[in-house]
Design a protein around this motif. Structure first.
Motif, PDB file in Angstrom:
ATOM      1  N   TYR A 171      13.803  -2.761 -70.341  1.00 57.07           N
ATOM      2  CA  TYR A 171      13.190  -3.692 -71.284  1.00 57.07           C
ATOM      3  C   TYR A 171      13.175  -5.090 -70.701  1.00 57.07           C
ATOM      4  N   SER A 172      12.290  -5.900 -71.235  1.00 59.12           N
ATOM      5  CA  SER A 172      12.198  -7.311 -70.877  1.00 59.12           C
ATOM      6  C   SER A 172      12.281  -8.127 -72.156  1.00 59.12           C
ATOM      7  N   GLN A 173      12.945  -9.264 -72.045  1.00 67.45           N
ATOM      8  CA  GLN A 173      13.194 -10.103 -73.209  1.00 67.45           C
ATOM      9  C   GLN A 173      12.876 -11.551 -72.900  1.00 67.45           C
ATOM     10  N   LYS A 174      12.182 -12.187 -73.820  1.00 62.50           N
ATOM     11  CA  LYS A 174      11.967 -13.625 -73.713  1.00 62.50           C
ATOM     12  C   LYS A 174      13.226 -14.347 -74.173  1.00 62.50           C
ATOM     13  N   LEU A 175      13.624 -15.368 -73.447  1.00 58.89           N
ATOM     14  CA  LEU A 175      14.851 -16.085 -73.755  1.00 58.89           C
ATOM     15  C   LEU A 175      14.589 -17.368 -74.527  1.00 58.89           C
ATOM     16  N   ASP A 176      13.587 -17.306 -75.399  1.00 61.47           N
ATOM     17  CA  ASP A 176      13.318 -18.416 -76.301  1.00 61.47           C
ATOM     18  C   ASP A 176      12.821 -17.822 -77.622  1.00 61.47           C
ATOM     19  N   GLY A 177      12.621 -18.659 -78.613  1.00 60.90           N
ATOM     20  CA  GLY A 177      12.122 -18.196 -79.902  1.00 60.90           C
ATOM     21  C   GLY A 177      13.045 -17.158 -80.520  1.00 60.90           C
ATOM     22  N   ASP A 178      12.457 -16.023 -80.905  1.00 60.04           N
ATOM     23  CA  ASP A 178      13.221 -14.953 -81.534  1.00 60.04           C
ATOM     24  C   ASP A 178      13.796 -13.967 -80.526  1.00 60.04           C
ATOM     25  N   LEU A 179      13.798 -14.335 -79.264  1.00 63.91           N
ATOM     26  CA  LEU A 179      14.341 -13.472 -78.203  1.00 63.91           C
ATOM     27  C   LEU A 179      13.684 -12.094 -78.233  1.00 63.91           C
ATOM     28  N   ASN A 180      12.351 -12.093 -78.339  1.00 64.49           N
ATOM     29  CA  ASN A 180      11.613 -10.849 -78.503  1.00 64.49           C
ATOM     30  C   ASN A 180      11.757  -9.922 -77.302  1.00 64.49           C
ATOM     31  N   VAL A 181      11.858  -8.623 -77.587  1.00 67.15           N
ATOM     32  CA  VAL A 181      12.100  -7.595 -76.583  1.00 67.15           C
ATOM     33  C   VAL A 181      11.017  -6.523 -76.660  1.00 67.15           C
ATOM     34  N   THR A 182      10.523  -6.130 -75.482  1.00 66.65           N
ATOM     35  CA  THR A 182       9.658  -4.955 -75.360  1.00 66.65           C
ATOM     36  C   THR A 182      10.391  -3.936 -74.499  1.00 66.65           C
ATOM     37  N   ALA A 183      10.526  -2.696 -75.009  1.00 71.00           N
ATOM     38  CA  ALA A 183      11.344  -1.687 -74.347  1.00 71.00           C
ATOM     39  C   ALA A 183      10.562  -0.407 -74.109  1.00 71.00           C
ATOM     40  N   LYS A 184      10.967   0.302 -73.047  1.00 72.70           N
ATOM     41  CA  LYS A 184      10.399   1.604 -72.721  1.00 72.70           C
ATOM     42  C   LYS A 184      11.538   2.537 -72.317  1.00 72.70           C
ATOM     43  N   ALA A 185      11.499   3.777 -72.826  1.00 73.89           N
ATOM     44  CA  ALA A 185      12.592   4.706 -72.579  1.00 73.89           C
ATOM     45  C   ALA A 185      12.057   6.096 -72.278  1.00 73.89           C
ATOM     46  N   GLY A 186      12.915   6.920 -71.713  1.00 73.01           N
ATOM     47  CA  GLY A 186      12.570   8.302 -71.431  1.00 73.01           C
ATOM     48  C   GLY A 186      13.812   9.132 -71.199  1.00 73.01           C
ATOM     49  N   TRP A 187      13.636  10.443 -71.206  1.00 73.38           N
ATOM     50  CA  TRP A 187      14.745  11.376 -71.002  1.00 73.38           C
ATOM     51  C   TRP A 187      14.235  12.493 -70.118  1.00 73.38           C
ATOM     52  N   GLU A 188      14.899  12.707 -68.981  1.00 73.78           N
ATOM     53  CA  GLU A 188      14.399  13.650 -67.984  1.00 73.78           C
ATOM     54  C   GLU A 188      15.497  14.629 -67.595  1.00 73.78           C
ATOM     55  N   GLU A 189      15.089  15.853 -67.295  1.00 76.68           N
ATOM     56  CA  GLU A 189      16.040  16.863 -66.851  1.00 76.68           C
ATOM     57  C   GLU A 189      15.931  17.082 -65.347  1.00 76.68           C
ATOM     58  N   ASN A 190      17.102  17.141 -64.695  1.00 79.13           N
ATOM     59  CA  ASN A 190      17.199  17.482 -63.277  1.00 79.13           C
ATOM     60  C   ASN A 190      16.416  16.533 -62.381  1.00 79.13           C
ATOM     61  N   GLY A 191      16.370  15.261 -62.739  1.00 79.86           N
ATOM     62  CA  GLY A 191      15.677  14.309 -61.885  1.00 79.86           C
ATOM     63  C   GLY A 191      15.630  12.925 -62.488  1.00 79.86           C
ATOM     64  N   VAL A 192      15.396  11.934 -61.615  1.00 78.25           N
ATOM     65  CA  VAL A 192      15.127  10.562 -62.047  1.00 78.25           C
ATOM     66  C   VAL A 192      13.840  10.174 -61.344  1.00 78.25           C
ATOM     67  N   THR A 193      12.733  10.432 -62.003  1.00 78.11           N
ATOM     68  CA  THR A 193      11.423  10.299 -61.371  1.00 78.11           C
ATOM     69  C   THR A 193      10.801   8.953 -61.686  1.00 78.11           C
TER      70      THR A 193
END
Length: 400
Positions: free
Chosen positions: A284-306
């Motif tokens: 995720y990335s976060q702005k360090l001003d205002g409301d400290l807004n965050v945009t995040a991305k996630a995933g779950w993988e088996e038998n690998g980190v692709t």
């Protein structure tokens, strides 16, 4: 699957990790503070990974709190030494030693050793993010009293935030530090240093301080704590300190008894449909001003980190579109399953978070190592799998 159920699955893996909203939110500098409350502070309570709430993506809100706690511990210790005339005058050939030293409520009794200003690069330490061992100016050690059981090692340079120095490396075990408070027996390695923006590895970035947290061993005595025995967290200051970026991979052993995502999963162990180890991934990335807004991305993988291309969704066990993108601000979770085109303009855009996420599964910006020989953002499967041999307490660097 309902959105709340999805969030709880993803939160479960971080309830023990408690990864912080922003190390800027409290306006506390990293190195070095001059307002230490004690002449020689050892505030072990700052090292505890905080736990996330179970009713939102609390781990995003809390993600750098762990980092900030580690930094404050280092800050206070360094500032306390600098403000203690007896310690400042300690000659390089001398070792400050105190035995049977209690570390507060819940803490044990320890033998402490401190060595400052050692000449000739005699203080040498390896790390899970170093290509070769590094030399440091100072060394501090905490051992369980009367034993050889190391509870904490701290290696640092005179000014860890100076881009020309090696930074600070800390290795510790929470259970040894406070056995009545913490059941986590994992070895945790924390590394902090300032990147050199003249380094070709960072030529395209306005890169600031970076921190890495890697661990090996159980982080608790429940199912997740016992099986999430390897992981790495990476935190970066970007754009002149106006943006905060975060990446992590947590390995879940195939023996974990997790809720099955697929109804036809009959092994009763893994979240996905197979029997291999699984890997939780988050950026995720976060702005360090205002409301400290965050945009995040996630995933779950088996038998690998692709590595996943910036414009490609990375879903749950290979099924896309279940969660990304997630939006957060200072008060917590805002929404998830947000399309890239629908992310508001006052949040970090999806393209940037996607580029950050795409480095998961690779050695990242530092590639084979920056000019200091540090591969600080290595999130390959091999690196994560190998943490059980690379995250360990180091041999005594000098005769103490």
């Amino acid at each position: 699957m309902k959105k709340r159920s999805l969030m709880l699955i993803f939160l479960a893996i971080f309830v023990f990790l408690g990864v912080g909203l922003s190390f800027r939110s409290a306006k506390v500098p990293f190195f070095v503070r001059q307002d230490s409350p004690k002449p020689f502070p050892i505030r072990i309570e700052l090292l505890e990974p905080l736990k996330a709430a179970s009713d939102s993506w609390g781990f995003v809100k809390q993600s750098a709190t762990w980092a900030r706690g580690n930094s404050l511990f280092m800050d206070d210790l360094i500032a306390g030494i600098k403000n203690n005339p007896a310690l400042v005058s300690l000659a390089s050939q001398q070792t400050f030693t105190t035995n049977n030293f209690p570390l507060g409520t819940g803490g044990g009794v320890f033998d402490l050793k401190l060595r400052l200003n050692v000449p000739g690069g005699a203080i040498v330490a390896a790390s899970s993010v170093f290509n070769t061992p590094k030399t440091f100016d100072h060394y501090f050690e905490i051992k369980v009293a009367g034993t050889n059981d190391i509870a904490l090692q701290f290696f640092w340079d005179e000014n860890p935030r100076d881009k020309n120095q090696q930074g600070a490396l800390m290795i510790y075990n929470l259970n040894r530090l406070a056995p009545s408070l913490w059941v986590a027996t994992a070895t945790i390695e924390s590394y902090v240093y300032m990147t050199d923006t003249t380094d070709p590895a960072y030529a395209a970035y306005d890169q600031g301080l970076i921190q890495t947290y890697s661990w090996s061993g159980p982080l608790g005595n429940d199912t997740l704590g016992l099986t999430a025995q390897r992981g790495r967290v990476i935190l970066e200051e970007m754009d002149g300190g106006t943006v905060f970026c975060f990446k992590t991979v947590v390995r879940i052993d195939s023996t974990a008894n997790l809720p099955n995502f697929f109804n036809n999963n009959t092994n009763g162990k893994a979240l996905c449909n197979g029997v291999a180890d699984e890997y939780y991934k988050l950026a995720y990335s976060q702005k360090l001003d205002g409301d400290l807004n965050v945009t995040a991305k996630a995933g779950w993988e088996e038998n690998g980190v692709t590595s996943v291309a910036a414009g490609t969704d990375d879903g749950l066990c290979g099924v896309p579109g279940l969660l990304n993108f997630g939006l957060f601000q200072f008060n917590g979770w805002v929404s998830d399953r947000v399309a890239a085109a629908n992310i508001p303009s006052d949040y970090v855009p999806a393209t940037r978070v996607g580029n950050l996420y795409s480095r998961i599964g690779t050695t990242g910006k530092s590639g084979a190592g920056d000019q200091k020989g540090v591969v600080w953002d290595d999130l390959t499967k091999a690196a994560i799998d190998g943490l059980n041999t690379t995250v360990v307490f180091r041999a005594a660097p000098i005769t103490l």
